[in-house]
Design an enzyme around this catalytic site. Structure first.
Site, PDB file in Angstrom:
ATOM      1  N   ASP A 278       0.842  -1.203   0.000  1.00 43.31           N
ATOM      2  CA  ASP A 278       0.000   0.000   0.000  1.00 43.31           C
ATOM      3  C   ASP A 278       0.878   1.254   0.000  1.00 43.31           C
ATOM      4  O   ASP A 278       0.376   2.377  -0.066  1.00 43.31           O
ATOM      5  CB  ASP A 278      -1.029  -0.008   1.139  1.00 43.31           C
ATOM      6  N   SER A 279       2.210   1.066   0.008  1.00 42.58           N
ATOM      7  CA  SER A 279       3.132   2.183  -0.255  1.00 42.58           C
ATOM      8  C   SER A 279       2.827   2.811  -1.610  1.00 42.58           C
ATOM      9  O   SER A 279       3.264   3.920  -1.898  1.00 42.58           O
ATOM     10  CB  SER A 279       4.587   1.700  -0.208  1.00 42.58           C
TER      11      SER A 279
ATOM     12  N   ASP B 130      -0.980  -6.271  -0.327  1.00 45.59           N
ATOM     13  CA  ASP B 130      -1.320  -5.628   0.949  1.00 45.59           C
ATOM     14  C   ASP B 130      -2.821  -5.455   1.120  1.00 45.59           C
ATOM     15  O   ASP B 130      -3.522  -5.091   0.171  1.00 45.59           O
ATOM     16  CB  ASP B 130      -0.711  -4.212   0.964  1.00 45.59           C
TER      17      ASP B 130
ATOM     18  N   LYS C 128      -0.988  -9.479   2.973  1.00 50.28           N
ATOM     19  CA  LYS C 128      -0.262  -8.938   4.132  1.00 50.28           C
ATOM     20  C   LYS C 128      -1.177  -7.981   4.864  1.00 50.28           C
ATOM     21  O   LYS C 128      -1.880  -7.189   4.231  1.00 50.28           O
ATOM     22  CB  LYS C 128       1.012  -8.209   3.674  1.00 50.28           C
TER      23      LYS C 128
ATOM     24  N   GLU D 139      -1.357  -5.417   8.571  1.00 53.31           N
ATOM     25  CA  GLU D 139      -0.630  -4.846   9.708  1.00 53.31           C
ATOM     26  C   GLU D 139      -1.292  -5.384  10.968  1.00 53.31           C
ATOM     27  O   GLU D 139      -2.477  -5.123  11.211  1.00 53.31           O
ATOM     28  CB  GLU D 139      -0.652  -3.311   9.608  1.00 53.31           C
TER      29      GLU D 139
ATOM     30  N   GLU E   9       9.010  -3.970  10.478  1.00 53.69           N
ATOM     31  CA  GLU E   9       9.465  -2.677   9.926  1.00 53.69           C
ATOM     32  C   GLU E   9      10.003  -1.790  11.040  1.00 53.69           C
ATOM     33  O   GLU E   9       9.331  -1.596  12.076  1.00 53.69           O
ATOM     34  CB  GLU E   9       8.291  -1.980   9.206  1.00 53.69           C
TER      35      GLU E   9
HETATM   36  O1  KIV Z   1       3.511  -1.026   1.629  1.00 53.67           O
HETATM   37  C1  KIV Z   1       4.663  -1.447   1.539  1.00 53.67           C
HETATM   38  O2  KIV Z   1       5.345  -1.277   0.530  1.00 53.67           O
HETATM   39  C2  KIV Z   1       5.205  -2.177   2.669  1.00 53.67           C
HETATM   40  C3  KIV Z   1       6.674  -2.392   2.674  1.00 53.67           C
HETATM   41  C4  KIV Z   1       7.348  -1.129   2.952  1.00 53.67           C
HETATM   42  C5  KIV Z   1       7.077  -3.482   3.558  1.00 53.67           C
HETATM   43  O3  KIV Z   1       4.510  -2.519   3.570  1.00 53.67           O
END
Ligand code: KIV
Length: 276
Positions: free
Chosen positions: A56-57, A95, A124, A126, A193
């Protein structure tokens, strides 16, 4: 994306959860990177990256937001579908964005979208104590899960900034305990992280599942970074754990190959990329 026919002739078979677990037990570092489109996914895959995350970056590096909070499930599905088209070998993780897993049923519904519509092989989220029931629910439905601990960017407004986590002994103990509980709940990978090296090492040693770090020191089972950070595309100040792999190379492919090599031979992360 890796068809059955292509797989038969492939020198290296596609990476799956068992491959990642074997890499941990063999002590082979796992090289991971983010990607958001088919062209970069194909390049990153060709460079030998083992695991690709549609993070989600993308809210920050693609959409230009200050945080990951505005990202939606539709956004992740769109980018995951594009990335999947570029892959031959790497394992694809997507994510779960902010508030897409606030209860077990919502989490299951959105995880299914990322897998069925996007082509993700793992999701993934959090996590922490509050997400144990969600991980259990997903695992019960055979959804592979990566639990993200330490600095959780979706909580940026609650924690007041992007800060190193687990420096305080009580917080470190809590994180180590949560990592174990998330593994027991069914997480297949844990991602850490921005934590001190010692916390990264303790969690890695106490879990059976692979631990992937971003700013979590050299003792974790694998490293992940944001693609645009290592290619020097990100403007302005980057986090301490970022290394610019583009500066000594003439092409993005060579830069990503150098990243893979540095993760595999342990030269990344160096002390200047780590927290104490
Ligand atoms: O969203 C993302 O790219 C991440 C990484 C920085 C691990 O969670």
């Amino acid at each position: 994306m890796y068809t059955q026919l292509e797989q038969r002739g492939m020198h290296q078979p596609p990476v799956n959860v068992s491959t990642l677990h074997k890499m941990k037990s063999d002590g082979e570092p796992i090289a991971c990177l983010t990607a958001y489109d088919a062209s970069y996914a194909s390049l990153v895959d060709a460079a030998g990256v083992d695991l690709i995350l549609v993070g989600d970056s993308l809210g920050m590096v693609i959409q230009g937001h200050d945080t990951t909070v505005p990202v939606t499930v539709d956004d992740i599905v769109y980018h995951t579908r594009a990335v999947a088209k570029g892959l031959r070998r790497a394992f694809l993780v997507a994510d779960m964005p902010f508030m897409s897993y606030s209860n077990p049923d919502q989490a299951l519904e959105n995880a299914v979208r990322l897998m069925q519509q996007g082509g993700a092989m793992m999701i993934k989220l959090e996590g922490g104590e509050g997400q144990i029931d969600i991980v259990e629910h997903l695992a019960r439905h055979d959804i592979p899960v990566c639990a993200h601990l330490g600095l959780k960017p979706q909580s940026v407004h609650k924690i007041g900034g992007f800060k190193v986590q687990g420096r305080d002994a009580d917080k470190a103990k809590e994180m180590i305990e949560s990592a174990r509980r998330l593994q027991d709940a069914g997480s297949d990978i844990v991602l850490l992280e921005c934590v001190p090296n010692e916390v990264g090492q303790t969690i890695t040693q106490s879990l059976d599942v692979p631990v992937i770090g971003i700013g979590a020191g050299p003792s974790v089972d694998g490293q992940i970074l944001v693609l645009y950070d290592i290619l020097d595309i990100t403007q302005g100040k980057t986090p301490r754990f970022v290394r610019n792999f583009q500066q000594d190379h003439t092409s993005p492919l060579a830069a990503v190959e150098a990243y893979v090599k540095a993760v595999k031979d342990g030269s990344y992360p160096a002390p200047e990329h780590c927290f104490s």
